[in-house]
Design an enzyme around this catalytic site. Structure first.
Site, PDB file in Angstrom:
ATOM      1  N   HIS A  63     -14.040  27.947  92.720  1.00  0.00           N
ATOM      2  CA  HIS A  63     -14.589  26.902  91.860  1.00  0.00           C
ATOM      3  C   HIS A  63     -13.434  26.021  91.400  1.00  0.00           C
ATOM      4  O   HIS A  63     -13.472  24.820  91.562  1.00  0.00           O
ATOM      5  CB  HIS A  63     -15.349  27.527  90.680  1.00  0.00           C
ATOM      6  CG  HIS A  63     -16.052  26.510  89.820  1.00  0.00           C
ATOM      7  ND1 HIS A  63     -16.931  26.846  88.825  1.00  0.00           N
ATOM      8  CD2 HIS A  63     -15.974  25.159  89.793  1.00  0.00           C
ATOM      9  CE1 HIS A  63     -17.393  25.735  88.247  1.00  0.00           C
ATOM     10  NE2 HIS A  63     -16.820  24.706  88.804  1.00  0.00           N
ATOM     11  N   PHE A 123     -16.321  17.188  94.696  1.00  0.00           N
ATOM     12  CA  PHE A 123     -16.020  18.442  93.997  1.00  0.00           C
ATOM     13  C   PHE A 123     -14.504  18.563  93.817  1.00  0.00           C
ATOM     14  O   PHE A 123     -14.000  18.809  92.709  1.00  0.00           O
ATOM     15  CB  PHE A 123     -16.573  19.586  94.842  1.00  0.00           C
ATOM     16  CG  PHE A 123     -16.433  20.982  94.283  1.00  0.00           C
ATOM     17  CD1 PHE A 123     -16.405  21.246  92.929  1.00  0.00           C
ATOM     18  CD2 PHE A 123     -16.386  22.068  95.172  1.00  0.00           C
ATOM     19  CE1 PHE A 123     -16.303  22.552  92.448  1.00  0.00           C
ATOM     20  CE2 PHE A 123     -16.289  23.365  94.705  1.00  0.00           C
ATOM     21  CZ  PHE A 123     -16.241  23.608  93.344  1.00  0.00           C
ATOM     22  N   GLU A 127     -12.312  18.590  90.306  1.00  0.00           N
ATOM     23  CA  GLU A 127     -11.418  19.700  89.935  1.00  0.00           C
ATOM     24  C   GLU A 127      -9.995  19.198  89.705  1.00  0.00           C
ATOM     25  O   GLU A 127      -9.320  19.609  88.761  1.00  0.00           O
ATOM     26  CB  GLU A 127     -11.456  20.797  91.001  1.00  0.00           C
ATOM     27  CG  GLU A 127     -12.789  21.532  91.073  1.00  0.00           C
ATOM     28  CD  GLU A 127     -13.188  22.201  89.762  1.00  0.00           C
ATOM     29  OE1 GLU A 127     -12.349  22.877  89.153  1.00  0.00           O
ATOM     30  OE2 GLU A 127     -14.349  22.032  89.336  1.00  0.00           O
ATOM     31  N   LYS A 130     -10.040  16.675  86.391  1.00  0.00           N
ATOM     32  CA  LYS A 130     -10.264  17.365  85.116  1.00  0.00           C
ATOM     33  C   LYS A 130      -9.197  18.426  84.848  1.00  0.00           C
ATOM     34  O   LYS A 130      -8.681  18.516  83.733  1.00  0.00           O
ATOM     35  CB  LYS A 130     -11.651  18.007  85.092  1.00  0.00           C
ATOM     36  CG  LYS A 130     -11.950  18.746  83.782  1.00  0.00           C
ATOM     37  CD  LYS A 130     -13.393  19.170  83.657  1.00  0.00           C
ATOM     38  CE  LYS A 130     -13.640  19.887  82.331  1.00  0.00           C
ATOM     39  NZ  LYS A 130     -15.026  20.361  82.213  1.00  0.00           N
ATOM     40  N   HIS A 131      -8.888  19.248  85.836  1.00  0.00           N
ATOM     41  CA  HIS A 131      -8.010  20.406  85.605  1.00  0.00           C
ATOM     42  C   HIS A 131      -6.626  20.240  86.245  1.00  0.00           C
ATOM     43  O   HIS A 131      -5.612  20.570  85.638  1.00  0.00           O
ATOM     44  CB  HIS A 131      -8.661  21.673  86.166  1.00  0.00           C
ATOM     45  CG  HIS A 131     -10.023  21.949  85.602  1.00  0.00           C
ATOM     46  ND1 HIS A 131     -10.212  22.429  84.321  1.00  0.00           N
ATOM     47  CD2 HIS A 131     -11.273  21.800  86.128  1.00  0.00           C
ATOM     48  CE1 HIS A 131     -11.525  22.582  84.087  1.00  0.00           C
ATOM     49  NE2 HIS A 131     -12.192  22.203  85.167  1.00  0.00           N
TER      50      HIS A 131
END
Ligand SMILES: *[C@@H]1O[C@H](CO)[C@@H](O)[C@H](O)[C@H]1NC(C)=O
Ligand SMILES: *[C@@H]1O[C@H](CO)[C@@H](O)[C@H](O)[C@H]1NC(C)=O
Ligand SMILES: *[C@@H]1O[C@H](CO)[C@@H](O)[C@H](O)[C@H]1NC(C)=O
Length: 238
Positions: A63, A123, A127, A130-131
């Protein structure tokens, strides 16, 4: 402008430049390396879709790799607490060309299951933006670290070896799942659950904690917020 004026400009600007480059290093405590079970993702009201309409392997998928604080804290200048940093650099957008050599591994191990898109690029962008922008790594290092960590342990195999076999009937004890993963990987994970369409609790995500370098597994500090599990859970077939 004379020589003297130039050096004044440098003297004035230099501390500003240093301040802005040091504030770019995010002070998180560890990463969550999060893997999701596709059977649990799909057994929800929203269902799932596969990139290119090709069903992925019967295996956990990544994820994300999420910088996290050891304890939630008041957000600077905002009336709220925050438990992780996010969206640390809006200018640093995801560029597939920077990770083209990793794409095969990402397609196999980090595929979207969302029906919002049939292509994992969105996706991966999410990721990263954001991270990843808070990870103190560049894009290539970030995606490589997440893939390498997944490759060290095969969670699906670890659970199979512990008798936790995908099934739409069996239920399994959460403590035996946690014990099996801890014994096989040498570090204590956390897990997150979701509810299937018939309301049954299912093992959805496994969170490993990883040090700030993105390489060394460490024990997770406690349970993950949200996504609570009951004592027994299903591990649905995929
Ligand atoms: C901070 O947020 C809380 C809940 O969201 C609210 O009740 C409170 O009035 C806010 N305080 C200030 C100073 O804005
Ligand atoms: C994804 O592919 C499926 C099957 O080909 C299709 O039904 C769906 O509309 C597609 N979704 C998007 C967002 O393109
Ligand atoms: C992990 O193990 C499962 C079960 O043996 C296997 O199907 C899967 O391909 C393995 N994953 C990887 C990435 O090798």
């Amino acid at each position: 402008m004379g020589v003297h004026n130039c050096s004044i400009v440098v003297l004035v600007l230099l501390p500003l430049l240093l301040a802005s480059s040091s504030s770019a290093a995010t002070d998180f405590d560890f990463f969550y390396h999060v893997q999701q079970w596709p059977g649990s993702f799909c057994d929800t009201k929203g269902g799932c879709c596969f990139p290119g309409n090709v069903k992925p392997a019967v295996d956990f998928g990544i994820h994300g790799l999420w910088p996290n604080y050891a304890a939630c804290r008041p957000a600077v200048g905002k009336n709220k607490t925050e438990c992780w940093p996010e969206f640390c650099n809006a200018a640093d957008t995801f560029d597939p060309l920077l990770v083209s050599d990793l794409k095969n591994g990402m397609d196999r191990n980090w595929a979207t299951l969302s029906c919002k898109s049939n292509d994992s690029t969105g996706f991966w962008s999410h990721e990263w933006e954001k991270h990843g922008t808070c990870s103190n790594m560049d894009q290539h290092a970030y995606f490589a670290a997440a893939l390498e960590f997944k490759a060290r342990f095969n969670l699906t195999q670890i659970l199979l070896d512990a008798g936790v076999v995908p099934s739409d009937e069996e239920t399994y004890g959460v403590s035996s799942i946690l014990d099996a993963i801890t014994a096989a990987t040498g570090s204590k994970p956390s897990i997150g659950c979701n509810k299937g369409v018939s309301g049954e609790m299912q093992l959805y995500e496994v969170y490993h904690c990883v040090d700030r370098t993105g390489t060394r597994p460490v024990d997770c500090p406690g349970t993950v917020q949200g996504r609570k599990c009951t004592d027994t859970v299903q591990f649905p077939a995929f």
